[in-house]
Design a protein around this motif. Structure first.
Motif, short mmCIF file in Angstrom:
data_model
loop_
_atom_site.label_atom_id
_atom_site.label_comp_id
_atom_site.label_asym_id
_atom_site.label_seq_id
_atom_site.Cartn_x
_atom_site.Cartn_y
_atom_site.Cartn_z
N LYS A 84 32.95 100.10 56.61
CA LYS A 84 32.08 100.68 55.58
C LYS A 84 31.82 99.69 54.45
O LYS A 84 30.73 99.68 53.87
N LEU A 85 32.82 98.85 54.13
CA LEU A 85 32.62 97.86 53.08
C LEU A 85 31.59 96.81 53.48
O LEU A 85 30.74 96.41 52.67
N GLU A 87 29.12 97.32 55.60
CA GLU A 87 27.83 98.00 55.56
C GLU A 87 27.34 98.15 54.13
O GLU A 87 26.13 98.01 53.85
N TYR A 88 28.26 98.45 53.22
CA TYR A 88 27.89 98.58 51.80
C TYR A 88 27.38 97.25 51.24
O TYR A 88 26.38 97.21 50.51
N GLU A 89 28.05 96.15 51.58
CA GLU A 89 27.61 94.83 51.11
C GLU A 89 26.23 94.49 51.69
O GLU A 89 25.40 93.89 50.99
N ARG A 92 23.72 96.45 49.78
CA ARG A 92 23.57 95.91 48.43
C ARG A 92 22.69 94.66 48.43
O ARG A 92 21.87 94.48 47.52
N LYS A 183 20.79 105.19 47.34
CA LYS A 183 21.50 103.99 46.94
C LYS A 183 22.85 103.92 47.66
O LYS A 183 23.49 104.93 47.91
N ALA A 184 23.24 102.71 47.96
CA ALA A 184 24.50 102.50 48.65
C ALA A 184 25.67 102.81 47.72
O ALA A 184 25.68 102.38 46.57
N GLN A 185 26.62 103.56 48.23
CA GLN A 185 27.81 103.93 47.48
C GLN A 185 29.00 103.15 48.01
O GLN A 185 29.19 103.06 49.22
N PRO A 186 29.83 102.59 47.12
CA PRO A 186 31.00 101.85 47.61
C PRO A 186 32.00 102.78 48.28
O PRO A 186 32.23 103.90 47.81
N PRO A 187 32.60 102.39 49.40
CA PRO A 187 33.56 103.26 50.08
C PRO A 187 34.86 103.39 49.31
O PRO A 187 35.21 102.53 48.49
#
Length: 309
Positions: A84-85, A87-89, A92, A183-187
């Motif tokens: 998930k991190l 994917e979040y990056e 972003r 918007k992408a949310q940090p896991p």
């Protein structure tokens, strides 16, 4: 209430048994059932695998797990967080690129506006100025093409402006005009206990040591026995009906009766003579006995389709 015969169908009373029978045959409605002691795990079984623990560990809240199962669960959650991190990056970076492109477009638009404002607008001397005449003529009678283009740009229909081939699913949130990409949310990096849903760390796991029951029966395996363990101090047989506690310094499992009558008086470990604190006594969560006094929730429900009139 009137009495029903076995095949009576003309009565005005709809009994509970008839209602349950019709609900089971129709396949609609919610089924509720009371759980018995055979539907819940034993006190010495893992909360994940529901099997007797080979290397038992307990959390600070008193939930028992097999060490291999809970470590595998923690590793799986960490791998999921890493995925998930990444994917979040990635999202972003996409958002940052979109913001940069939008800022560049706005800068170019401001530059073009500035250049057009500074450009001189002079009319040659040999050509008559017919701009006023044309504008008045157009104002008197607008052309069909200009009217059609104006109507198409100002139309609020979802079947114009190139949307003729698109499905007009205006009732979907994603098809709204103001719908944008979320918007992408940090896991969340925290790992939670699968039972209590509280933060769980590997260093918080405490090794548990069960004392085998000395019954002299060596023919049957340990799993086949109903009574497997006992209290190392009072030699009472441990079961779901007996409240137990884990002593943190050594991991011994004792009965709560032993804790209340012997240990809490001086707060000294009976086997090692070590000084104990209140946090060193961890009540062990029992699996279930089928009685509401022991368990909080003994009702199981199955959600099925509802019959709407």
């Amino acid at each position: 209430m009137t009495r029903h015969a076995r095949n009576c169908t003309a009565g005005a009373v709809y009994t509970y048994n008839e209602k349950k029978r019709d609900a089971a045959e129709s396949g609609y409605g919610t089924n509720a059932k009371r759980l018995g002691k055979d539907s819940v795990k034993s006190f010495d079984c893992c909360s994940l695998t529901l099997q007797p623990c080979r290397n038992p560990v307990v959390t600070k809240d008193g939930y028992l797990f097999d060490k291999e199962a809970i470590l595998q669960y923690i590793i799986t959650k960490k791998n999921e967080y890493s995925r998930k991190l990444k994917e979040y990056e990635r999202l972003r970076r996409i958002e940052e690129n979109e913001v940069t492109q939008e800022a560049n477009q706005k800068q170019l638009a401001r530059m073009e506006k500035f250049v057009n404002a500074e450009r001189p607008t002079t009319t040659p001397a040999h050509k008559p100025n017919t701009t006023l005449f044309k504008s008045t003529k157009l104002d008197d009678k607008p052309s069909t093409s200009s009217a059609a283009s104006a109507s198409s740009t100002s139309s609020i229909s979802n079947m114009t402006n190139g949307h003729e081939t698109k499905l007009p699913s205006f009732w979907l949130p994603s098809e709204c005009p103001n719908a944008g990409v979320a918007k992408a949310q940090p896991p969340d990096p925290t790992i939670y206990c699968p039972v209590s849903q509280k933060p769980l760390k590997v260093k918080d796991l405490i090794d548990v040591k069960f004392t085998l029951l000395k019954d002299g029966d060596n023919k049957r395996s340990l799993i086949a026995k109903e009574a497997r363990y006992m209290c190392p101090i009072t030699h009472d047989v441990l079961s779901n009906a007996v409240p137990c506690a884990v002593l943190r310094p050594t991991g011994d499992v004792v009965t709560m009766e032993c804790v209340e009558k012997l240990i809490r008086k001086d707060m000294i470990h009976p086997l090692t003579d070590r000084k104990l604190k209140e946090k060193d006594i961890i009540p062990l969560q029992r699996g279930g006995t089928g009685y509401s006094f022991t368990n909080d929730n003994l009702q199981a429900k199955e959600q099925r389709p509802m019959l709407q009139v």
